[in-house]
Design a protein around this motif. Structure first.
Motif, PDB file in Angstrom:
ATOM      1  N   PHE A   1      27.118  45.849   5.663  1.00  0.00           N
ATOM      2  CA  PHE A   1      26.010  46.266   4.806  1.00  0.00           C
ATOM      3  C   PHE A   1      24.788  45.395   5.073  1.00  0.00           C
ATOM      4  N   VAL A   2      25.022  44.105   5.235  1.00  0.00           N
ATOM      5  CA  VAL A   2      23.928  43.178   5.466  1.00  0.00           C
ATOM      6  C   VAL A   2      23.251  43.469   6.796  1.00  0.00           C
ATOM      7  N   GLU A   3      24.059  43.716   7.831  1.00  0.00           N
ATOM      8  CA  GLU A   3      23.493  43.954   9.154  1.00  0.00           C
ATOM      9  C   GLU A   3      22.642  45.221   9.183  1.00  0.00           C
ATOM     10  N   ALA A   4      23.136  46.281   8.562  1.00  0.00           N
ATOM     11  CA  ALA A   4      22.388  47.537   8.574  1.00  0.00           C
ATOM     12  C   ALA A   4      21.068  47.403   7.832  1.00  0.00           C
ATOM     13  N   ALA A   5      21.101  46.711   6.687  1.00  0.00           N
ATOM     14  CA  ALA A   5      19.917  46.636   5.837  1.00  0.00           C
ATOM     15  C   ALA A   5      18.883  45.645   6.345  1.00  0.00           C
ATOM     16  N   LEU A   6      19.322  44.471   6.771  1.00  0.00           N
ATOM     17  CA  LEU A   6      18.387  43.387   7.050  1.00  0.00           C
ATOM     18  C   LEU A   6      18.139  43.141   8.531  1.00  0.00           C
ATOM     19  N   ILE A   7      18.957  43.725   9.386  1.00  0.00           N
ATOM     20  CA  ILE A   7      18.779  43.506  10.821  1.00  0.00           C
ATOM     21  C   ILE A   7      18.334  44.793  11.513  1.00  0.00           C
ATOM     22  N   ALA A   8      19.085  45.865  11.310  1.00  0.00           N
ATOM     23  CA  ALA A   8      18.794  47.116  12.019  1.00  0.00           C
ATOM     24  C   ALA A   8      17.571  47.835  11.455  1.00  0.00           C
ATOM     25  N   ALA A   9      17.438  47.878  10.141  1.00  0.00           N
ATOM     26  CA  ALA A   9      16.369  48.669   9.515  1.00  0.00           C
ATOM     27  C   ALA A   9      14.974  48.313  10.028  1.00  0.00           C
ATOM     28  N   PRO A  10      14.600  47.024  10.090  1.00  0.00           N
ATOM     29  CA  PRO A  10      13.246  46.725  10.594  1.00  0.00           C
ATOM     30  C   PRO A  10      13.074  47.054  12.074  1.00  0.00           C
ATOM     31  N   LEU A  11      14.163  47.002  12.834  1.00  0.00           N
ATOM     32  CA  LEU A  11      14.072  47.333  14.254  1.00  0.00           C
ATOM     33  C   LEU A  11      13.877  48.830  14.473  1.00  0.00           C
ATOM     34  N   LEU A  12      14.360  49.632  13.527  1.00  0.00           N
ATOM     35  CA  LEU A  12      14.313  51.087  13.672  1.00  0.00           C
ATOM     36  C   LEU A  12      13.159  51.719  12.898  1.00  0.00           C
ATOM     37  N   ALA A  13      12.203  50.913  12.476  1.00  0.00           N
ATOM     38  CA  ALA A  13      11.060  51.452  11.720  1.00  0.00           C
ATOM     39  C   ALA A  13      10.423  52.614  12.475  1.00  0.00           C
ATOM     40  N   GLY A  14      10.248  53.725  11.785  1.00  0.00           N
ATOM     41  CA  GLY A  14       9.671  54.912  12.399  1.00  0.00           C
ATOM     42  C   GLY A  14      10.700  55.898  12.912  1.00  0.00           C
ATOM     43  N   HIS A  15      11.959  55.477  13.012  1.00  0.00           N
ATOM     44  CA  HIS A  15      13.014  56.378  13.471  1.00  0.00           C
ATOM     45  C   HIS A  15      13.484  57.257  12.316  1.00  0.00           C
ATOM     46  N   LYS A  16      13.907  58.469  12.636  1.00  0.00           N
ATOM     47  CA  LYS A  16      14.326  59.412  11.594  1.00  0.00           C
ATOM     48  C   LYS A  16      15.552  58.938  10.825  1.00  0.00           C
ATOM     49  N   LEU A  17      16.330  58.007  11.392  1.00  0.00           N
ATOM     50  CA  LEU A  17      17.533  57.523  10.715  1.00  0.00           C
ATOM     51  C   LEU A  17      17.211  56.561   9.580  1.00  0.00           C
ATOM     52  N   VAL A  18      16.027  55.969   9.595  1.00  0.00           N
ATOM     53  CA  VAL A  18      15.697  54.925   8.634  1.00  0.00           C
ATOM     54  C   VAL A  18      15.787  55.428   7.197  1.00  0.00           C
ATOM     55  N   GLY A  19      15.300  56.636   6.936  1.00  0.00           N
ATOM     56  CA  GLY A  19      15.373  57.180   5.583  1.00  0.00           C
ATOM     57  C   GLY A  19      16.807  57.323   5.102  1.00  0.00           C
ATOM     58  N   ALA A  20      17.694  57.740   5.997  1.00  0.00           N
ATOM     59  CA  ALA A  20      19.100  57.881   5.636  1.00  0.00           C
ATOM     60  C   ALA A  20      19.744  56.524   5.377  1.00  0.00           C
ATOM     61  N   LEU A  21      19.309  55.499   6.103  1.00  0.00           N
ATOM     62  CA  LEU A  21      19.809  54.153   5.847  1.00  0.00           C
ATOM     63  C   LEU A  21      19.358  53.657   4.480  1.00  0.00           C
ATOM     64  N   ALA A  22      18.086  53.914   4.149  1.00  0.00           N
ATOM     65  CA  ALA A  22      17.539  53.451   2.876  1.00  0.00           C
ATOM     66  C   ALA A  22      18.226  54.112   1.691  1.00  0.00           C
ATOM     67  N   SER A  23      18.630  55.373   1.850  1.00  0.00           N
ATOM     68  CA  SER A  23      19.274  56.093   0.747  1.00  0.00           C
ATOM     69  C   SER A  23      20.776  55.871   0.695  1.00  0.00           C
ATOM     70  N   GLY A  24      21.323  55.217   1.719  1.00  0.00           N
ATOM     71  CA  GLY A  24      22.763  54.999   1.759  1.00  0.00           C
ATOM     72  C   GLY A  24      23.540  56.136   2.382  1.00  0.00           C
ATOM     73  N   GLU A  25      22.861  57.197   2.836  1.00  0.00           N
ATOM     74  CA  GLU A  25      23.559  58.324   3.442  1.00  0.00           C
ATOM     75  C   GLU A  25      24.143  57.951   4.802  1.00  0.00           C
TER      76      GLU A  25
END
Length: 329
Positions: free
Chosen positions: A83-107
């Motif tokens: 959970f930590v890796e997805a939220a705090l490591i991957a999310a900023p690297l993927l800014a602008g990618h279509k997957l980011v919204g799904a990560l933010a919502s937990g989907e």
């Protein structure tokens, strides 16, 4: 130069700590260990997956320094590494990618694979895998995997898989440095929690008619760990700010933070075990959850030896000027 945390940052830390104290205590860890709990929904409720996601994409748009502050609290609560890796490591690297919204919502749930780690954490429960391959990043669906037993029962590991997926913006080096920073922050949080457990025990365990916390030797041991954790905070915040500022020296500051945090966590684990005595090794004592997580994180995203060598190469090799006139330049 003002090194203090802002009022907003202090409020962020306090709110995260209060939430996790209620939603993710030792009883939750035991339920997770028994396979009888899933904390994903509560972490989404807290807003963890979207902390570093830009506001335009449904997140809070926090900085890497904010992420480090939160990661300390996640380490204190022993939140699952995936959970930590997805939220705090991957999310900023993927800014602008279509997957980011799904990560933010937990989907969507994401695992990370990097040559620095022999195993992949959280792959079994992930929907996607972000891989570092040849200096680049590949993103694709998470393959099926079997869990491998590790030193930490709450850190689910899997065998690395062959590189696959679609190239995305970002670099393997950026992934590694951010991951090393966040693992250092979690180590600091674990160290603080272990010393809290040891201190509480020392106040109640009696020997020779008084609490063992009254003995000078115990006080000195606990105080030494507190000094180590306080010194770690300064270099950790420095590393996070260096990443935020995009400084060329940021990787060296990250390595300094990982070394300091590893040393503090190892000292905290050793001291807490000594304070608890032989019973500190038993499953019935909560200490073992944080101790095992510290052992695992100490070797994740670069060992102590790797990061110490990176600091040595930069300072002794002349790549990073040292001294009072250079430190705060």
């Amino acid at each position: 130069m003002d090194f203090r945390l802002s009022d907003d940052q202090i409020a962020l830390v306090e709110s995260v700590r209060d939430f996790l104290a209620k939603a993710h205590g030792a009883e939750t860890l035991r339920a997770l260990d028994a396979g009888q709990a899933d904390v994903g929904a509560s972490l989404v409720e807290m807003g963890l997956p979207g902390l570093l996601v830009p506001e335009a994409e449904g997140g809070l748009g926090l900085t890497r320094l904010d992420a480090a502050l939160v990661a300390v609290e996640l380490g204190r609560a022993n939140i699952s590494e995936s959970f930590v890796e997805a939220a705090l490591i991957a999310a900023p690297l993927l800014a602008g990618h279509k997957l980011v919204g799904a990560l933010a919502s937990g989907e969507a749930r994401l695992a990370l694979q990097h040559p620095a780690n022999p195993w992949v954490a959280g792959l079994a429960g992930a929907t996607h895998l972000l891989q570092a391959q040849g200096g680049k990043l590949l993103l694709g669906p998470a393959p099926r995997s079997e869990v491998i037993d590790g030193v930490d029962p709450l850190r689910l590991l899997a065998q690395p898989v062959a590189a696959s997926g679609v190239p995305v913006d970002g670099s393997a080096d950026a992934l590694f440095d951010m991951a090393a920073l966040i693992s250092a922050a979690q180590l600091l949080g674990a160290a603080e929690r272990m010393i809290e457990l040891a201190t509480d025990y020392a106040k109640t365990r009696e020997q020779f008619g008084q609490p063992i916390g009254g003995f000078q030797a115990i006080k000195h041991m606990l105080a030494s760990v507190m000094v180590a954790t306080e010194f770690t905070k300064a270099v950790l915040w420095r590393a996070a700010q260096a990443l935020d500022d995009g400084l060329p020296s940021a990787p060296v500051h990250v390595s300094h933070a990982k070394v300091a945090a590893t040393d503090a966590a190892m000292l905290a684990a050793e001291t807490a075990i000594q304070v608890h005595g032989a019973m500190g090794y038993t499953y019935e004592v909560d200490l073992h959850f944080w101790m095992k997580r510290s052992w695992a994180l100490a070797g994740a995203w670069g060992s102590r030896a790797f990061h110490l060598n990176r600091v040595d190469d930069a300072t002794l090799g002349g790549g990073l000027p040292i001294g009072a006139d250079a430190t705060f330049a």
